[in-house]
Design a protein around this motif. Sequence first.
Motif, PDB file in Angstrom:
ATOM      1  N   VAL A 145      25.652  98.662  19.544  1.00 29.24           N
ATOM      2  CA  VAL A 145      24.883  99.505  20.292  1.00 29.24           C
ATOM      3  C   VAL A 145      25.171  99.151  21.822  1.00 29.24           C
ATOM      4  CG1 VAL A 145      23.217 100.246  18.584  1.00 29.24           C
ATOM      5  CG2 VAL A 145      22.628  98.475  20.098  1.00 29.24           C
ATOM      6  N   PHE A 146      25.123 100.054  22.796  1.00 27.51           N
ATOM      7  CA  PHE A 146      25.563  99.706  24.223  1.00 27.51           C
ATOM      8  C   PHE A 146      24.241 100.163  25.174  1.00 27.51           C
ATOM      9  CE2 PHE A 146      29.415 100.056  21.977  1.00 27.51           C
ATOM     10  CZ  PHE A 146      30.224  98.926  22.343  1.00 27.51           C
ATOM     11  N   PHE A 147      24.140  99.261  26.235  1.00 30.51           N
ATOM     12  CA  PHE A 147      23.121  99.728  27.205  1.00 30.51           C
ATOM     13  C   PHE A 147      23.639  99.835  28.461  1.00 30.51           C
ATOM     14  CE2 PHE A 147      19.513  98.167  30.042  1.00 30.51           C
ATOM     15  CZ  PHE A 147      18.717  99.351  29.935  1.00 30.51           C
ATOM     16  N   HIS A 148      23.712 100.994  29.165  1.00 26.44           N
ATOM     17  CA  HIS A 148      24.405 101.063  30.366  1.00 26.44           C
ATOM     18  C   HIS A 148      22.974 100.695  31.353  1.00 26.44           C
ATOM     19  CE1 HIS A 148      25.424 103.955  33.889  1.00 26.44           C
ATOM     20  NE2 HIS A 148      26.507 103.021  33.867  1.00 26.44           N
ATOM     21  N   ARG A 149      23.336  99.639  32.046  1.00 22.81           N
ATOM     22  CA  ARG A 149      22.283  99.080  32.704  1.00 22.81           C
ATOM     23  C   ARG A 149      21.733  99.956  34.154  1.00 22.81           C
ATOM     24  NH1 ARG A 149      25.054  94.474  31.962  1.00 22.81           N
ATOM     25  NH2 ARG A 149      25.866  94.359  34.316  1.00 22.81           N
ATOM     26  N   PRO A 150      22.877 100.400  34.873  1.00 23.16           N
ATOM     27  CA  PRO A 150      22.442 101.241  35.922  1.00 23.16           C
ATOM     28  C   PRO A 150      21.475 102.341  35.740  1.00 23.16           C
ATOM     29  CG  PRO A 150      24.614 100.451  36.075  1.00 23.16           C
ATOM     30  CD  PRO A 150      24.085 100.165  34.774  1.00 23.16           C
ATOM     31  N   SER A 151      21.816 103.419  34.583  1.00 24.48           N
ATOM     32  CA  SER A 151      20.900 104.341  34.130  1.00 24.48           C
ATOM     33  C   SER A 151      20.005 104.124  33.301  1.00 24.48           C
ATOM     34  CB  SER A 151      21.908 105.428  33.609  1.00 24.48           C
ATOM     35  OG  SER A 151      22.507 105.032  32.451  1.00 24.48           O
ATOM     36  N   ARG A 152      20.006 102.897  32.772  1.00 23.64           N
ATOM     37  CA  ARG A 152      19.007 102.316  31.530  1.00 23.64           C
ATOM     38  C   ARG A 152      18.957 103.448  30.332  1.00 23.64           C
ATOM     39  NH1 ARG A 152      13.229 100.100  34.592  1.00 23.64           N
ATOM     40  NH2 ARG A 152      14.421  98.628  35.783  1.00 23.64           N
ATOM     41  N   THR A 153      20.401 103.592  29.949  1.00 20.19           N
ATOM     42  CA  THR A 153      20.734 104.500  29.085  1.00 20.19           C
ATOM     43  C   THR A 153      21.151 103.588  27.703  1.00 20.19           C
ATOM     44  OG1 THR A 153      21.194 106.253  30.513  1.00 20.19           O
ATOM     45  CG2 THR A 153      22.013 106.537  27.957  1.00 20.19           C
ATOM     46  N   LEU A 154      20.216 103.846  26.758  1.00 21.37           N
ATOM     47  CA  LEU A 154      20.805 103.286  25.239  1.00 21.37           C
ATOM     48  C   LEU A 154      21.915 104.252  24.838  1.00 21.37           C
ATOM     49  CD1 LEU A 154      20.814 101.151  23.125  1.00 21.37           C
ATOM     50  CD2 LEU A 154      18.736 102.510  21.907  1.00 21.37           C
ATOM     51  N   ILE A 212      14.795 100.336  28.014  1.00 21.92           N
ATOM     52  CA  ILE A 212      15.536 101.800  27.983  1.00 21.92           C
ATOM     53  C   ILE A 212      14.601 102.806  28.394  1.00 21.92           C
ATOM     54  CG2 ILE A 212      16.253 103.223  25.998  1.00 21.92           C
ATOM     55  CD1 ILE A 212      16.355 100.343  24.080  1.00 21.92           C
ATOM     56  N   GLU A 213      15.130 103.593  29.005  1.00 18.52           N
ATOM     57  CA  GLU A 213      14.264 104.797  29.518  1.00 18.52           C
ATOM     58  C   GLU A 213      15.061 106.155  29.004  1.00 18.52           C
ATOM     59  OE1 GLU A 213      14.706 105.116  33.872  1.00 18.52           O
ATOM     60  OE2 GLU A 213      13.289 103.133  33.883  1.00 18.52           O
ATOM     61  N   ARG A 214      16.196 106.066  28.253  1.00 16.17           N
ATOM     62  CA  ARG A 214      17.105 107.481  27.807  1.00 16.17           C
ATOM     63  C   ARG A 214      17.797 106.824  26.585  1.00 16.17           C
ATOM     64  NH1 ARG A 214      19.516 107.939  31.777  1.00 16.17           N
ATOM     65  NH2 ARG A 214      18.289 109.580  33.068  1.00 16.17           N
ATOM     66  N   ILE A 215      18.003 107.646  25.397  1.00 19.61           N
ATOM     67  CA  ILE A 215      18.794 107.289  24.401  1.00 19.61           C
ATOM     68  C   ILE A 215      19.697 108.565  24.010  1.00 19.61           C
ATOM     69  CG2 ILE A 215      18.899 106.682  21.888  1.00 19.61           C
ATOM     70  CD1 ILE A 215      15.814 105.718  22.122  1.00 19.61           C
ATOM     71  N   VAL A 216      20.990 108.071  24.103  1.00 25.66           N
ATOM     72  CA  VAL A 216      22.084 108.996  23.712  1.00 25.66           C
ATOM     73  C   VAL A 216      22.351 108.635  22.088  1.00 25.66           C
ATOM     74  CG1 VAL A 216      24.467 109.874  23.954  1.00 25.66           C
ATOM     75  CG2 VAL A 216      22.980 109.444  26.003  1.00 25.66           C
ATOM     76  N   GLY A 220      22.296 114.436  17.486  1.00 25.63           N
ATOM     77  CA  GLY A 220      20.983 114.884  18.180  1.00 25.63           C
ATOM     78  C   GLY A 220      20.792 114.698  19.659  1.00 25.63           C
ATOM     79  N   PRO A 221      19.839 115.705  20.047  1.00 23.16           N
ATOM     80  CA  PRO A 221      19.538 115.589  21.478  1.00 23.16           C
ATOM     81  C   PRO A 221      19.520 114.265  22.183  1.00 23.16           C
ATOM     82  CG  PRO A 221      17.400 116.488  20.394  1.00 23.16           C
ATOM     83  CD  PRO A 221      18.384 116.090  19.468  1.00 23.16           C
ATOM     84  N   VAL A 222      19.636 114.297  23.611  1.00 23.18           N
ATOM     85  CA  VAL A 222      19.178 113.033  24.311  1.00 23.18           C
ATOM     86  C   VAL A 222      17.911 112.838  24.208  1.00 23.18           C
ATOM     87  CG1 VAL A 222      19.222 112.046  26.447  1.00 23.18           C
ATOM     88  CG2 VAL A 222      21.348 113.356  25.682  1.00 23.18           C
TER      89      VAL A 222
END
Length: 239
Positions: A145-154, A212-216, A220-222
Motif C-alpha cells: 500500500v502507498f501513501f502520497h504524503r503531500p495529499s495525505r492519500t492512501l 490519512i485523510e483520503r483513501i483510494v 469502490g468510491p474514494v
Amino acid sequence: MASEHAAWNPAAEFELTQLAPDIWIARHPLRFFGFRMTTCMTVVRLPSGGVWLHSPIPLQGGLKTAVDALGPVQFVVAPNRLHHLYALAAMEQYPQARLFVAPGLTDKNPAFAPHPPLPEAAVAPWADSIDAVFVAGNSELNETVFFHRPSRTLVITDLVVFLGSWDAFATRLYARINGCYNRFGHSFLLRRFFRDVPAARRSVQAMLEWPIERIVMAHGPVLRRDARARLREAFAWLL
C-alpha cells in the motif's frame, strides 16, 4: 456512512479525475471470475515532474493524452499479485518507464521476470513523496500500500473494498454473502488468506501511523470522510 456514496457513479471517473494537487485517478470496467465491477488507476506527478502509474488500466484515446500531458511516465507499479492485467501493455506504451512488481508475481506470470520487485520504501525512486508498506502475512495478495504524503492519500488495492449498488448483480450478491456490501471493509473470504496474523497486524499498524485523510481503493468510491478511523475499524478484527 454508506449513504454518502449512494449516488456515486463510477463511469463519471472513466476520465482522468484530479483528487488533489499532483494526484489523479481513472477507472475502467473489469470482469474478474465472472464478477463485473470497476478498477481504479492512480496517477501521481512526482516532484521531479515524472509520472507514477499505480495499477494501470488500458491507456488509449483521451485518457492517454491526459496522462501524457502531466509529464513523462517514469514508473509503473503492479501493487499485488492480482493487479497486473494492464501493466505490460503500459510498458509497451512507455518503454522508457520502469516497472516494479509485487513479490511472487513472477511465479504467477513469468512474463514479469525481467522487472524488479517493489523496493523498500526508503530506497524507492519515488520516496521523496510516496511512502509504502508491504502488508505481510497474506501471500495470496502480497500487496504493497502507498501513501502520497503531500495529499495525505492512501492508495490501496484489494485489501479493502467498497462494493455497492453501482456494481453488477453477481458482484452485489458476493458482497452481501461476504459482509462487504455497501460498506468499507473486506470480505470474509479475504480474511482467510491472512495466515500470519502477527505479521499482518504489524503491517496494518504501520499503515495507521500515516496521517490519512483520503483513501483510494481499486474497487469502490474514494473515501474522504473519517478515512483513518474507518480504516482502523475495517481492520479491527486483525488489530
